[in-house]
Write an enzyme that holds these catalytic residues in place. Structure first.
Site, PDB file in Angstrom:
ATOM      1  N   SER A  35      -4.534 -44.587 -45.541  1.00 18.09           N
ATOM      2  CA  SER A  35      -5.050 -44.873 -44.197  1.00 18.09           C
ATOM      3  C   SER A  35      -4.743 -43.739 -43.247  1.00 18.09           C
ATOM      4  CB  SER A  35      -4.402 -46.127 -43.606  1.00 18.09           C
ATOM      5  OG  SER A  35      -4.747 -47.253 -44.335  1.00 18.09           O
ATOM      6  N   HIS A  66     -10.652 -45.870 -43.504  1.00 16.12           N
ATOM      7  CA  HIS A  66     -10.957 -45.394 -44.856  1.00 16.12           C
ATOM      8  C   HIS A  66     -12.452 -45.089 -44.927  1.00 16.12           C
ATOM      9  CE1 HIS A  66      -7.252 -46.345 -47.223  1.00 16.12           C
ATOM     10  NE2 HIS A  66      -7.020 -47.180 -46.226  1.00 16.12           N
ATOM     11  N   HIS A  88      -8.094 -52.145 -51.899  1.00 16.70           N
ATOM     12  CA  HIS A  88      -6.872 -52.945 -51.797  1.00 16.70           C
ATOM     13  C   HIS A  88      -7.130 -54.352 -52.320  1.00 16.70           C
ATOM     14  CE1 HIS A  88      -6.898 -49.952 -48.531  1.00 16.70           C
ATOM     15  NE2 HIS A  88      -5.585 -49.879 -48.698  1.00 16.70           N
ATOM     16  N   TYR A  90      -6.239 -57.004 -50.859  1.00 18.69           N
ATOM     17  CA  TYR A  90      -6.595 -57.918 -49.766  1.00 18.69           C
ATOM     18  C   TYR A  90      -8.077 -57.872 -49.392  1.00 18.69           C
ATOM     19  CZ  TYR A  90      -6.109 -53.742 -46.813  1.00 18.69           C
ATOM     20  OH  TYR A  90      -6.233 -52.486 -46.280  1.00 18.69           O
ATOM     21  N   GLU A  91      -8.806 -56.886 -49.920  1.00 25.31           N
ATOM     22  CA  GLU A  91     -10.244 -56.838 -49.632  1.00 25.31           C
ATOM     23  C   GLU A  91     -11.007 -57.885 -50.444  1.00 25.31           C
ATOM     24  OE1 GLU A  91     -11.905 -52.669 -48.952  1.00 25.31           O
ATOM     25  OE2 GLU A  91      -9.967 -52.235 -49.880  1.00 25.31           O
ATOM     26  N   ALA A 118       0.083 -45.075 -46.045  1.00 25.31           N
ATOM     27  CA  ALA A 118       0.819 -45.370 -44.819  1.00 25.31           C
ATOM     28  C   ALA A 118       1.712 -46.559 -45.143  1.00 25.31           C
ATOM     29  CB  ALA A 118      -0.153 -45.719 -43.698  1.00 25.31           C
ATOM     30  N   MET A 221       0.734 -51.878 -48.826  1.00 22.46           N
ATOM     31  CA  MET A 221      -0.233 -52.765 -49.491  1.00 22.46           C
ATOM     32  C   MET A 221      -1.063 -52.029 -50.537  1.00 22.46           C
ATOM     33  SD  MET A 221      -1.610 -54.613 -46.023  1.00 22.46           S
ATOM     34  CE  MET A 221      -0.462 -55.082 -44.713  1.00 22.46           C
ATOM     35  N   SER A 222      -0.569 -50.905 -51.024  1.00 24.41           N
ATOM     36  CA  SER A 222      -1.413 -50.117 -51.940  1.00 24.41           C
ATOM     37  C   SER A 222      -0.585 -49.368 -52.978  1.00 24.41           C
ATOM     38  CB  SER A 222      -2.240 -49.111 -51.121  1.00 24.41           C
ATOM     39  OG  SER A 222      -1.407 -48.102 -50.580  1.00 24.41           O
ATOM     40  N   ASN A 245       5.407 -46.842 -39.129  1.00 27.08           N
ATOM     41  CA  ASN A 245       6.032 -47.801 -38.212  1.00 27.08           C
ATOM     42  C   ASN A 245       7.291 -48.351 -38.882  1.00 27.08           C
ATOM     43  OD1 ASN A 245       3.697 -49.031 -39.834  1.00 27.08           O
ATOM     44  ND2 ASN A 245       5.013 -50.772 -39.429  1.00 27.08           N
ATOM     45  N   HIS A 259      -2.247 -52.285 -37.020  1.00 25.39           N
ATOM     46  CA  HIS A 259      -2.996 -51.228 -37.719  1.00 25.39           C
ATOM     47  C   HIS A 259      -3.224 -50.007 -36.829  1.00 25.39           C
ATOM     48  CE1 HIS A 259      -5.345 -49.648 -40.980  1.00 25.39           C
ATOM     49  NE2 HIS A 259      -6.470 -49.629 -40.306  1.00 25.39           N
TER      50      HIS A 259
HETATM   51 CL1  6GU Z   1       5.012 -52.671 -41.755  1.00 26.76          CL
HETATM   52  N1  6GU Z   1       3.754 -53.377 -43.896  1.00 26.76           N
HETATM   53  C1  6GU Z   1       2.850 -53.248 -44.843  1.00 26.76           C
HETATM   54  N2  6GU Z   1       2.789 -54.217 -45.767  1.00 26.76           N
HETATM   55  N3  6GU Z   1       2.012 -52.223 -44.935  1.00 26.76           N
HETATM   56  C2  6GU Z   1       2.098 -51.287 -44.003  1.00 26.76           C
HETATM   57  C3  6GU Z   1       3.015 -51.349 -42.987  1.00 26.76           C
HETATM   58  C4  6GU Z   1       3.856 -52.451 -42.957  1.00 26.76           C
HETATM   59  N4  6GU Z   1       2.868 -50.253 -42.212  1.00 26.76           N
HETATM   60  C5  6GU Z   1       1.877 -49.541 -42.744  1.00 26.76           C
HETATM   61  N5  6GU Z   1       1.411 -50.152 -43.830  1.00 26.76           N
END
Ligand code: 6GU
Length: 287
Positions: A35, A66, A88, A90-91, A118, A221-222, A245, A259
């Site tokens: 991302s 993306h 992903h 989740y898609e 990310a 998530m990837s 973050n 996001h």
């Molecule tokens: Cl805080 N969590 C998850 N699951 N994916 C992320 C994230 C956090 N920050 C960027 N991608």
């Protein structure tokens, strides 16, 4: 089970041959951009860009940030294919479908895969903007049977029970740190364990504490599903997380994962991430 959940060897081969017929190079290197990190693809010379929607059998990308394009070209003179946008869980795709492009990489001749993502920082020593060289992963969806290798195993790709204790190539991890030192990036380089969740909701405070307790330094998530499939078919892997973050670890925090922050930090560090990857590529010895 193949047709219900994923793609057969023959379907992957059809896609690989279709791509090779028009590609300007036969790629030895495959790159998956996370991302906000798709800018790396712009560095390729003599590009051929193909939209995922034009590729036979290919899944379609649905996430903001993306692009959904495959870019062929040379990076520092090395023949390369780059995914600008990944798939992903989740898609809504089956996990087997999300990793189909990795098998297409393999069938096109790719031997080394570079993945970026990310991620949220769990390690309290990490700062937003840090780059973490992934040394290991914790595959949480895998604990519940959501592993991309679930289903009939095709031996043409790899063995039924692949080893994962050496998933992240040691030499390439060292290369990442060495190149970072050379570029004067050591102040924001980290190494650690990446844990993956299905998403798309971010973690609760209790979930973040649990992941940290389990030994994870970052959460996302990837990547992990792609790493498993790449290792299964014998490709070398190196993976980098941009800490976009801090995962929220206490109830008093005013912070909320979102996001937009992920994409903003991506912008902040994107150029250095690109420079790091491209310099690594210039040093890689490919056959
Ligand atoms: Cl805080 N969590 C998850 N699951 N994916 C992320 C994230 C956090 N920050 C960027 N991608």
């Amino acid at each position: 089970p193949d047709s219900a959940t994923g793609y057969s060897y023959e379907e992957c081969k059809t896609t690989a041959d279709w791509l090779l017929a028009q590609a300007p190079v036969r790629p030895l290197l495959g790159v998956v951009c996370g991302s906000g990190l798709g800018g790396l693809a712009e560095m390729l010379k003599d590009q051929l860009v193909i939209k995922y929607s034009d590729i036979p059998n290919f899944p379609q990308s649905t996430v903001h940030g993306h692009a959904g394009r495959l870019v062929f070209g040379t990076l520092k003179g090395k023949p390369c294919v780059c995914m600008q946008g990944r798939f992903h869980l989740y898609e809504g795709y089956s996990i087997q479908k999300t990793t189909m492009p990795i098998r297409v990489f393999k069938l096109m001749g790719v031997e080394t895969v570079i993945l970026t993502n990310a991620a949220g920082g769990l390690n309290p020593d990490f700062t937003v903007g840090d780059i973490m060289v992934i040394k290991d992963h914790i595959n949480i969806p895998g604990f519940a049977g959501n592993n991309p290798l679930v289903g009939a195993n095709d031996e043409r790709f790899g063995v039924r029970f692949p080893c994962m204790s050496d998933a992240y190539d040691r030499g390439l991890q060292q290369l990442a740190h060495a190149v970072a030192a050379e570029l004067d990036y050591s102040g924001f380089m980290q190494e650690g364990v990446y844990s993956v969740l299905g998403g798309p909701s971010f973690e609760t405070v209790a979930e973040c504490k649990m992941l940290r307790f389990l030994g994870a330094d970052a959460v996302g998530m990837s990547t992990v599903h792609e790493v498993i499939v790449a290792r299964h078919c014998g490709m070398k892997v190196v993976a980098l997380s941009l800490i976009t973050n801090q995962a929220v670890m206490d109830y008093d925090s005013e912070k909320k994962a979102n996001h937009e922050e992920v994409l903003q930090t991506g912008e902040l560090r994107a150029q250095q991430m690109e420079k790091l990857v491209s310099t690594m590529v210039s040093r890689m010895e490919l056959p």
